[in-house]
Design a protein around this motif. Sequence first.
Motif, PDB file in Angstrom:
ATOM      1  N   GLN A 286       0.815  -1.210   0.000  1.00  0.00           N
ATOM      2  CA  GLN A 286       0.000   0.000   0.000  1.00  0.00           C
ATOM      3  C   GLN A 286       0.852   1.265   0.000  1.00  0.00           C
ATOM      4  OE1 GLN A 286      -2.780  -0.193   3.249  1.00  0.00           O
ATOM      5  NE2 GLN A 286      -3.633  -2.160   2.603  1.00  0.00           N
ATOM      6  N   THR A 287       2.028   1.194   0.619  1.00  0.00           N
ATOM      7  CA  THR A 287       2.890   2.380   0.696  1.00  0.00           C
ATOM      8  C   THR A 287       4.304   2.011   0.254  1.00  0.00           C
ATOM      9  OG1 THR A 287       3.309   1.899   3.031  1.00  0.00           O
ATOM     10  CG2 THR A 287       1.555   3.478   2.529  1.00  0.00           C
ATOM     11  N   PRO A 288       4.499   1.728  -1.035  1.00  0.00           N
ATOM     12  CA  PRO A 288       5.803   1.279  -1.517  1.00  0.00           C
ATOM     13  C   PRO A 288       6.900   2.336  -1.377  1.00  0.00           C
ATOM     14  CG  PRO A 288       4.345   1.741  -3.360  1.00  0.00           C
ATOM     15  CD  PRO A 288       3.511   1.811  -2.126  1.00  0.00           C
ATOM     16  N   GLU A 289       6.505   3.597  -1.187  1.00  0.00           N
ATOM     17  CA  GLU A 289       7.506   4.659  -1.075  1.00  0.00           C
ATOM     18  C   GLU A 289       8.159   4.701   0.312  1.00  0.00           C
ATOM     19  OE1 GLU A 289       3.725   6.308   0.534  1.00  0.00           O
ATOM     20  OE2 GLU A 289       4.305   5.024  -1.166  1.00  0.00           O
ATOM     21  N   LYS A 290       7.549   4.042   1.283  1.00  0.00           N
ATOM     22  CA  LYS A 290       8.079   4.071   2.651  1.00  0.00           C
ATOM     23  C   LYS A 290       9.100   2.962   2.866  1.00  0.00           C
ATOM     24  CE  LYS A 290       4.191   6.278   5.016  1.00  0.00           C
ATOM     25  NZ  LYS A 290       3.236   6.168   6.156  1.00  0.00           N
ATOM     26  N   LYS A 291       9.992   3.197   3.812  1.00  0.00           N
ATOM     27  CA  LYS A 291      10.999   2.201   4.150  1.00  0.00           C
ATOM     28  C   LYS A 291      10.596   1.463   5.421  1.00  0.00           C
ATOM     29  CE  LYS A 291      15.076   4.409   2.133  1.00  0.00           C
ATOM     30  NZ  LYS A 291      16.468   4.856   2.393  1.00  0.00           N
ATOM     31  N   PRO A 292      10.651   0.139   5.417  1.00  0.00           N
ATOM     32  CA  PRO A 292      10.395  -0.609   6.660  1.00  0.00           C
ATOM     33  C   PRO A 292      11.528  -0.363   7.648  1.00  0.00           C
ATOM     34  CG  PRO A 292      11.138  -2.087   4.925  1.00  0.00           C
ATOM     35  CD  PRO A 292      10.948  -0.751   4.281  1.00  0.00           C
ATOM     36  N   ARG A 293      11.187  -0.403   8.941  1.00  0.00           N
ATOM     37  CA  ARG A 293      12.155  -0.103   9.994  1.00  0.00           C
ATOM     38  C   ARG A 293      12.693  -1.410  10.584  1.00  0.00           C
ATOM     39  NH1 ARG A 293      10.708   3.243  14.478  1.00  0.00           N
ATOM     40  NH2 ARG A 293      12.755   4.214  14.240  1.00  0.00           N
ATOM     41  N   LEU A 294      14.014  -1.478  10.713  1.00  0.00           N
ATOM     42  CA  LEU A 294      14.685  -2.665  11.244  1.00  0.00           C
ATOM     43  C   LEU A 294      15.437  -2.292  12.515  1.00  0.00           C
ATOM     44  CD1 LEU A 294      16.652  -5.369   9.275  1.00  0.00           C
ATOM     45  CD2 LEU A 294      17.681  -4.315  11.291  1.00  0.00           C
ATOM     46  N   MET A 295      15.142  -2.971  13.601  1.00  0.00           N
ATOM     47  CA  MET A 295      15.873  -2.798  14.853  1.00  0.00           C
ATOM     48  C   MET A 295      16.953  -3.874  14.932  1.00  0.00           C
ATOM     49  SD  MET A 295      14.626  -3.142  18.856  1.00  0.00           S
ATOM     50  CE  MET A 295      13.917  -1.504  19.045  1.00  0.00           C
ATOM     51  N   LEU A 296      18.196  -3.450  15.029  1.00  0.00           N
ATOM     52  CA  LEU A 296      19.327  -4.369  15.139  1.00  0.00           C
ATOM     53  C   LEU A 296      19.784  -4.404  16.591  1.00  0.00           C
ATOM     54  CD1 LEU A 296      21.524  -6.185  13.919  1.00  0.00           C
ATOM     55  CD2 LEU A 296      22.833  -4.105  13.397  1.00  0.00           C
ATOM     56  N   LEU A 297      19.618  -5.550  17.230  1.00  0.00           N
ATOM     57  CA  LEU A 297      20.022  -5.718  18.629  1.00  0.00           C
ATOM     58  C   LEU A 297      21.531  -5.884  18.700  1.00  0.00           C
ATOM     59  CD1 LEU A 297      17.247  -8.224  19.773  1.00  0.00           C
ATOM     60  CD2 LEU A 297      17.352  -5.762  20.254  1.00  0.00           C
ATOM     61  N   ALA A 318      19.604  -2.331   1.100  1.00  0.00           N
ATOM     62  CA  ALA A 318      18.516  -3.230   0.707  1.00  0.00           C
ATOM     63  C   ALA A 318      17.165  -2.542   0.760  1.00  0.00           C
ATOM     64  CB  ALA A 318      18.517  -4.460   1.602  1.00  0.00           C
ATOM     65  N   GLY A 319      17.059  -1.431   1.505  1.00  0.00           N
ATOM     66  CA  GLY A 319      15.796  -0.703   1.546  1.00  0.00           C
ATOM     67  C   GLY A 319      15.221  -0.481   2.930  1.00  0.00           C
ATOM     68  N   PHE A 320      15.989  -0.781   3.991  1.00  0.00           N
ATOM     69  CA  PHE A 320      15.500  -0.618   5.350  1.00  0.00           C
ATOM     70  C   PHE A 320      15.982   0.702   5.958  1.00  0.00           C
ATOM     71  CE2 PHE A 320      15.522  -5.263   4.919  1.00  0.00           C
ATOM     72  CZ  PHE A 320      14.279  -5.594   5.437  1.00  0.00           C
ATOM     73  N   GLU A 321      15.196   1.207   6.887  1.00  0.00           N
ATOM     74  CA  GLU A 321      15.650   2.225   7.826  1.00  0.00           C
ATOM     75  C   GLU A 321      16.107   1.476   9.075  1.00  0.00           C
ATOM     76  OE1 GLU A 321      13.633   5.441  10.831  1.00  0.00           O
ATOM     77  OE2 GLU A 321      12.727   5.185   8.854  1.00  0.00           O
ATOM     78  N   VAL A 322      17.343   1.688   9.507  1.00  0.00           N
ATOM     79  CA  VAL A 322      17.942   0.854  10.551  1.00  0.00           C
ATOM     80  C   VAL A 322      18.243   1.683  11.796  1.00  0.00           C
ATOM     81  CG1 VAL A 322      19.828  -0.728  11.130  1.00  0.00           C
ATOM     82  CG2 VAL A 322      18.990  -0.578   8.766  1.00  0.00           C
ATOM     83  N   ALA A 323      17.955   1.102  12.960  1.00  0.00           N
ATOM     84  CA  ALA A 323      18.356   1.684  14.245  1.00  0.00           C
ATOM     85  C   ALA A 323      19.009   0.590  15.074  1.00  0.00           C
ATOM     86  CB  ALA A 323      17.162   2.275  14.980  1.00  0.00           C
ATOM     87  N   ILE A 324      20.047   0.964  15.796  1.00  0.00           N
ATOM     88  CA  ILE A 324      20.769   0.021  16.655  1.00  0.00           C
ATOM     89  C   ILE A 324      20.231   0.146  18.070  1.00  0.00           C
ATOM     90  CG2 ILE A 324      23.030  -0.662  17.534  1.00  0.00           C
ATOM     91  CD1 ILE A 324      24.201   0.833  15.066  1.00  0.00           C
ATOM     92  N   PHE A 343       8.833  -0.785  15.118  1.00  0.00           N
ATOM     93  CA  PHE A 343       9.650  -1.408  14.076  1.00  0.00           C
ATOM     94  C   PHE A 343       8.879  -2.514  13.356  1.00  0.00           C
ATOM     95  CE2 PHE A 343      12.780   0.794  16.517  1.00  0.00           C
ATOM     96  CZ  PHE A 343      13.769   1.125  15.606  1.00  0.00           C
ATOM     97  N   ASP A 344       9.367  -2.831  12.170  1.00  0.00           N
ATOM     98  CA  ASP A 344       8.774  -3.889  11.349  1.00  0.00           C
ATOM     99  C   ASP A 344       9.606  -5.163  11.368  1.00  0.00           C
ATOM    100  OD1 ASP A 344       6.696  -2.084  10.116  1.00  0.00           O
ATOM    101  OD2 ASP A 344       8.540  -1.065   9.472  1.00  0.00           O
ATOM    102  N   VAL A 345      10.896  -5.030  11.692  1.00  0.00           N
ATOM    103  CA  VAL A 345      11.810  -6.170  11.736  1.00  0.00           C
ATOM    104  C   VAL A 345      12.666  -6.051  12.986  1.00  0.00           C
ATOM    105  CG1 VAL A 345      13.665  -7.423  10.561  1.00  0.00           C
ATOM    106  CG2 VAL A 345      11.906  -6.257   9.207  1.00  0.00           C
TER     107      VAL A 345
END
Length: 462
Positions: A286-297, A318-324, A343-345
């Motif tokens: 539905q929102t292909p312009e947005k980036k999924p958010r990935l939390m990296l532990l 790859a297309g993610f927004e990443v936070a540590i 987050f999404d991942v």
Amino acid sequence: MGSDGKLPTSAAAAVKGPKGWAQRFLNVGFVAGFLLVLLTYAVFSQQSQRFGAVVASPDDVAAISKQAIKAPGEPDNGKVVCTTAGPYSETCDVFGDVRTNGMAHTVTLVPATSFTERREWTIKPYIRRTMSGIPEVTITQLDSTSASSPAPACTVTHHVPAIVFALGGLTGNYWHDFSDALVPLFVASRRYGGEVQLLVSNIQPWWLGKYEAIVRRLSKYDAVDLDRDEKIRCFPRVTVGLRMHKEFDIVPEFSPDGQRLAMTDFTAFLRETYSLPRAAPISLKQTPEKKPRLMLLHRGHYRKIVNVPEIVKAAEKAGFEVAISDPRFGVQVEELARSVNSFDVLMGVHGAGLTNAVFLPKGAVVIQVVPYGKMEPLAKLDFGDPIVDMELRYLEYSITAQESTLLEMLGPDHPVIKDPESVHRSGWDKVAEYYLGKQDVKLDLERFAPTLELALDHLRQQ
């Protein structure tokens, strides 16, 4: 979230709550954490073959000590139903005129007539029956005709049921807080809608403070410190002990009173408890312009990822927004829950941080990086199966010897590298020492790329 893209890691202030629940809880250092890992696996190895998923069968769950005490035409004398056949736990349900003496660690059923015989059961109210240092509770069915064992007189009468359980043991480890206490307590108490009294042995005020929001939704009443309780409390029903049929999971058919609870009920309960806003992940359809958010532990000690910056760049490419995230022991649970829910991942090496999957929106993705050393069955049991039961997408990435710091530390001919199965045969102390305690991870980015793509594919289908 800070400007550096990292989540807040400051220790939480003391949790406020009624009647002394709130106490500041201390951080747990590296040494204590590793000793807890060793203790954990020592306990597991005593209970079961750790690399097979242990789930009680319906026959196991059937009560092996069941005393229904009622004669035709007689008043209801109550009953005691004890279950000690499961792989982990033992419990007793006592119905009727039930009286607790906390300091004596006794639960007594007082019959209405002289029909009964005296019987006794002794169990540990902690979720793992083999755990040392947990006071036992004695459940007694009185013989009302025996002058030598008169019923203790009630000093407090409750009109709600009670649950007796113990803390301590392995609680204090974040994963065990959920697997050994919060999940089974949810299963045992949810049917009462808050109208249940908790009697806690080996009470840990810091623990009740940390998880106060959850405990308060399960019981409307202040928890009683069983070990110091001088009162004789009378209840219509008392459950002694919590029951676990599978690690960090719920088996619907084993829920009490026919509730058929599932892990999705538990995660929905947590979202309600902490008012988490997201019930579903991003929809790239539905929102292909947005980036999924990935939390990296990012772990600060053993089993940490040593090439975090490179992984962040690869995930962003790859297309993610990443936070540590490096959540410490003292972080407020509500603060952490809200962060994770955004987050999404969720991605991390096997460890307690993956417990935070409970706060993700349904349909999100969890990537578990499995350490080298034939650790896949353990990873699946502790996180893989529960995550699937939460209705999250579970992805597993097992590292090779070339991605483990053990290779450089020990060399290719060391049994830890060359023959992991021999290490497992030698016992859990060596497994925990090397594969859980001395190993760090350096992901092969080219080899890991398809896992990131699988996560994206899943979110494109939402």
